[in-house]
Structure formats: C-alpha cells, structure tokens
Design an enzyme around this catalytic site. Structure first.
Site, PDB file in Angstrom:
ATOM      1  N   GLN A 151       0.813  -1.217   0.000  1.00 36.64           N
ATOM      2  CA  GLN A 151       0.000   0.000   0.000  1.00 36.64           C
ATOM      3  C   GLN A 151       0.852   1.276   0.000  1.00 36.64           C
ATOM      4  O   GLN A 151       0.312   2.370  -0.133  1.00 36.64           O
ATOM      5  CB  GLN A 151      -0.937   0.017   1.216  1.00 36.64           C
ATOM      6  CG  GLN A 151      -2.084  -0.981   1.117  1.00 36.64           C
ATOM      7  CD  GLN A 151      -3.094  -0.623   0.033  1.00 36.64           C
ATOM      8  OE1 GLN A 151      -3.300   0.544  -0.291  1.00 36.64           O
ATOM      9  NE2 GLN A 151      -3.726  -1.627  -0.534  1.00 36.64           N
ATOM     10  N   CYS A 202     -16.049 -11.185   2.854  1.00 43.60           N
ATOM     11  CA  CYS A 202     -17.022 -12.254   2.667  1.00 43.60           C
ATOM     12  C   CYS A 202     -16.252 -13.553   2.521  1.00 43.60           C
ATOM     13  O   CYS A 202     -15.757 -13.875   1.456  1.00 43.60           O
ATOM     14  CB  CYS A 202     -17.857 -11.981   1.420  1.00 43.60           C
ATOM     15  SG  CYS A 202     -19.535 -12.580   1.594  1.00 43.60           S
ATOM     16  N   GLY A 252       2.571  -4.090  -8.577  1.00 36.22           N
ATOM     17  CA  GLY A 252       2.387  -3.102  -9.638  1.00 36.22           C
ATOM     18  C   GLY A 252       0.992  -2.497  -9.739  1.00 36.22           C
ATOM     19  O   GLY A 252       0.846  -1.292  -9.954  1.00 36.22           O
ATOM     20  N   HIS A 253      -0.036  -3.322  -9.555  1.00 35.42           N
ATOM     21  CA  HIS A 253      -1.392  -2.814  -9.827  1.00 35.42           C
ATOM     22  C   HIS A 253      -1.922  -1.879  -8.747  1.00 35.42           C
ATOM     23  O   HIS A 253      -3.000  -1.313  -8.908  1.00 35.42           O
ATOM     24  CB  HIS A 253      -2.367  -3.970 -10.089  1.00 35.42           C
ATOM     25  CG  HIS A 253      -2.788  -4.747  -8.885  1.00 35.42           C
ATOM     26  ND1 HIS A 253      -3.961  -4.508  -8.229  1.00 35.42           N
ATOM     27  CD2 HIS A 253      -2.193  -5.756  -8.213  1.00 35.42           C
ATOM     28  CE1 HIS A 253      -4.085  -5.358  -7.219  1.00 35.42           C
ATOM     29  NE2 HIS A 253      -3.014  -6.125  -7.182  1.00 35.42           N
ATOM     30  N   THR A 276       9.875 -18.201 -17.207  1.00 35.19           N
ATOM     31  CA  THR A 276      10.121 -17.150 -18.199  1.00 35.19           C
ATOM     32  C   THR A 276       9.546 -15.835 -17.689  1.00 35.19           C
ATOM     33  O   THR A 276       8.399 -15.786 -17.257  1.00 35.19           O
ATOM     34  CB  THR A 276       9.472 -17.548 -19.547  1.00 35.19           C
ATOM     35  OG1 THR A 276      10.019 -18.800 -19.941  1.00 35.19           O
ATOM     36  CG2 THR A 276       9.725 -16.504 -20.616  1.00 35.19           C
TER      37      THR A 276
HETATM   38  C1  LIG Z   1      -3.271  -5.812  -2.466  1.00 32.18           C
HETATM   39  C2  LIG Z   1      -2.421  -6.197  -1.320  1.00 32.18           C
HETATM   40  C3  LIG Z   1      -1.706  -7.410  -1.312  1.00 32.18           C
HETATM   41  C4  LIG Z   1      -1.829  -8.413  -2.434  1.00 32.18           C
HETATM   42  O1  LIG Z   1      -1.230  -7.952  -3.601  1.00 32.18           O
HETATM   43  P1  LIG Z   1      -1.583  -8.689  -4.998  1.00 32.18           P
HETATM   44  O2  LIG Z   1      -0.638  -8.083  -5.975  1.00 32.18           O
HETATM   45  O3  LIG Z   1      -3.002  -8.363  -5.290  1.00 32.18           O
HETATM   46  O4  LIG Z   1      -1.344 -10.145  -4.792  1.00 32.18           O
HETATM   47  C5  LIG Z   1      -0.904  -7.695  -0.241  1.00 32.18           C
HETATM   48  N1  LIG Z   1      -0.783  -6.839   0.785  1.00 32.18           N
HETATM   49  C6  LIG Z   1      -1.445  -5.664   0.831  1.00 32.18           C
HETATM   50  C7  LIG Z   1      -1.256  -4.754   1.984  1.00 32.18           C
HETATM   51  C8  LIG Z   1      -2.292  -5.312  -0.219  1.00 32.18           C
HETATM   52  O5  LIG Z   1      -2.956  -4.159  -0.171  1.00 32.18           O
END
Ligand SMILES: *Cc1c(COP(=O)(O)O)cnc(C)c1O
Length: 390
Positions: A177, A323, A198-199, A235
C-alpha cells in the site's frame, strides 16, 4: 462513475499500457535466449531493476520480480522460515496484516512455526514496546506491514527496523500500500525484505517484486530455470515488468502533487461525513495514514447495504468486511482496533486516487446522507432493528 477503491486496485495508466504493448508484439523474445531479440528483453528487465532499486536505495540485484504482492509475501515468510529453521522457529507479526501474510503464518504454524500476533492500539498502530518484549532467542523474523490496506494506518517502520537490526532478526514489510505512493528507503528503515505490487500504483496486475537485502540468506522459491538469479524460475513477464517500471517512474514523478491532492480530498471527505452524518466515526489514525484512505464506521448500519446502494449511483467503494465462507465476517483489522462487531460491520472504505475531484466528494457525501438516512428510517419503521441483522 466515481471510483473510490484504489486500495483494491488502480487504473492502469495509459503510458504504462503504451510502454507494454511492443513487448507483446515486437520484442517478444525470451530473456534467456542468446540472439538480439532475447537480449533486448533481458536488457529491459535489468533496466527495470535499476529503476526500482534506485527508488528504494537498494542494489538492482536485490530486486526479484514476482506475480504480485501475495507471492512476494508468501516467498518472504516461507523462505525465511525454511532457511532459518535450524536457528529458530519464532516469527513476530501483527493482527492487522493482509491475509497474504496472516494465512501464510497460519500455514507455517502447521509446519512447526511459533507465531506471535502483536496487538495494535485503537488507531491501528503496533506497540513497539510489546514488540521488543515479544523477541525471543529463537525469533528469526519480524513481519509488519508498512501501512494497512483497510484503515491506512502507517506503522513506525523505522523504529521496528532498528529493533530488528539491534537483535539480529530479519525484518520483512508488506509495503504494497506504500510503494509508489510514499517514499520508501530500505537502508534507512533497516528493511531486509519488502513486498510491492504493480497494480496498486497504476501498473499492470499480476506483477510485483520482492526486495531481498544481502543480509537475508534465502533460497529459491520456484524451482526450475535460472531466472531471477536462480531463486524464482519461469520465463519472465517482460511486458508486465516494463509496465511496472513505467508505473514506478510515473509514480515518483507525480508523488508529491498526488499526495498533497489526495490528503486534501481525504480530509475534506472525512470532515464532511463526520460532521453531517450522525453516528459516523473515523477508523485508523487521523494523521499517520495513507493520503487517500478514508475508513468510516456508521452506527447501526450494514456496510454491505451501503455499498450496493452506492453502486446503483455509480460509486465504487469497499466495506470493512470480508465475505469468507458466505458469512459476513467483520474485518479482522477493525476487530483488532477493539471495535464491536456490530460497528465493524458498518464500515465503509473509500480510497482515493489522483483522478478524484472535490465535486465527486460532494456527490459522495450527498448520496451517503441519503442512503444512510433512508436505511435508518426504514429500520426504525420496523421497530426492533437488531432482529433483522443479516
Ligand atoms: C493488495 C495487497 C496485497 C496483495 O497484492 P496482490 O498483488 O493483489 O497479490 C498484499 N498486501 C497488501 C497490503 C495489499 O494491499
């Protein structure tokens, strides 16, 4: 649409997509191949490691690409446990970690690990004194998240790192975060392992990294080829890696401005909700929190109902509930703050991004007032409001 769920995922920035595209269609060579098409991919990966290492005050060969935050967390915990089990089997973490850490700890307990789950105060901050007291001769790892994904609380990471360092214990932090939102310095904070994804900062999904400092002597996670210095075979996801690198550059370019804007909107939204909606209270620390995080509990309200009604107005937010087995469990994070389950079920998380505006915040407040007012009115019409709790 008003998107207020940037802690769940973010929009992939157009410049990120643009940078990725040629790595699907033109520069598709395997980074392990000898010809130029392959070495081009290899170079892109090396370049991405340099970019990321520089932002962290680390070395490029300390960056290992993964499929995201969950994999990085799993790797850090499982590999440290495996490599250091002969020295000790004790791990210290907190009760408010992401499930990628908590469920991995639970798994390691089945293998023989002993795990201490630290409490947090009413704002979600780990007690460093309790942490120091929890350290035992067989403690091998401290894993405390940099900032919490639900309530946004930022931990005293530097202090924790110093304690770990003083005791010769490895320190892992889930910085998913934080990385790409706020500056992170692994040397200054004595971080040995750091997870990022990354996302969460406008990069693509399915790519992240684990920083493994020189002090952490851990082995391979995925066995196979020699990719990632033999520690993570497979890869390489070259397009994803290039996309994440582009997102890193972008994040650092706009960081200051983005933080200022989000902080202002966050405080504006929070203040208006607290002042204008009765029975609303802020979860998490008022200032030691992520710039874009607003998490509020509403008395005698089911968070899920609010989310559905917000969605009908095109507003994307998130609840404080997970959930799990079909049942609506109140968030483990809010319960750890000492919040009663009824109140925790009425939590609403809104996480802002740089695209949000003040006008959007005004619409959100207006809709929330209407929705919460109507739920309460409807409820009181039925007399016994608690009996129909879902
Ligand atoms: C989103 C998140 C993850 C998981 O990351 P992903 O790339 O979705 O596997 C782990 N820890 C925290 C604090 C997150 O916010």
């Amino acid at each position: 649409m008003i998107y207020l769920d940037n802690a769940a995922t973010t929009r992939t920035a157009p410049e990120v997509v643009e940078a990725m595209l040629p790595y699907f269609t033109e520069y598709y060579g395997n980074a392990g191949s000898i010809y130029r098409l392959g070495t081009r991919s290899k170079k892109a990966i090396i370049q991405a490691k340099e970019t990321i290492a520089e932002t962290l005050n680390a070395q490029p060969n300390e960056i290992y690409f993964t499929a995201g935050g969950s994999e990085s967390d799993n790797w850090a915990l499982k590999a440290v446990y495996e490599a250091y089990a002969d020295r000790g089997r004790h791990i210290i973490t907190s009760r408010i970690e992401h499930h990628a850490v908590l469920n991995t700890c639970e798994y390691l307990e089945k293998l023989g690990a002993s795990v201490t789950y630290l409490d947090v105060d009413e704002n979600g901050i780990v007690d460093v004194e309790q942490l120091t007291k929890a350290i035992r001769p067989d403690t091998i790892l401290i894993s405390i998240m940099y900032a919490n994904n639900e309530i946004g609380t930022i931990q005293p990471v530097k202090e924790i790192g110093e304690i770990a360092d003083r005791h010769g214990i490895l320190f892992h932090t889930d910085a998913v975060q934080v990385y790409g939102q706020l500056p992170v310095d692994v040397k200054e904070c004595h971080i040995d392992l750091l997870s990022a994804s990354g996302h969460k900062f406008n990069g693509p999904k399915g790519v992240g990294f684990l920083y493994i400092g020189k002090k952490a002597k851990i082995r391979s996670f995925i066995h196979g080829g020699q990719q990632e210095r033999g520690r993570r075979a497979g890869t390489e996801n070259v397009a994803g890696i290039v996309g994440m690198e582009t997102a890193v550059k972008r994040a650092y370019r706009i960081m200051e401005e983005k933080t200022a804007k989000e902080t202002e909107l966050r405080d504006y939204l929070t203040d208006r909700i607290i002042q204008e909606i009765p029975g609303a209270r802020l979860n998490g620390h008022p200032v030691k929190r992520l710039p874009g995080n607003v998490n509020i509990s509403f008395e005698s309200i089911e968070g899920e109902t609010v989310l559905i009604m917000l969605d009908m107005k095109g507003i994307c937010a998130s609840g404080g509930s997970a959930c799990t087995t079909g049942a609506l469990d109140p968030s483990h994070v809010l319960l750890a703050l000492g919040q009663p389950p009824e109140l925790a079920r009425g939590a609403l998380r809104m996480t802002l991004g740089e695209e949000n505006t003040k006008e959007e915040m005004d619409i959100v407040v207006q809709e929330l007032k209407r929705i919460i007012g109507s739920i309460r009115q409807h409820r009181s019409g039925y007399g016994d409001s608690e009996a129909c709790g879902v």
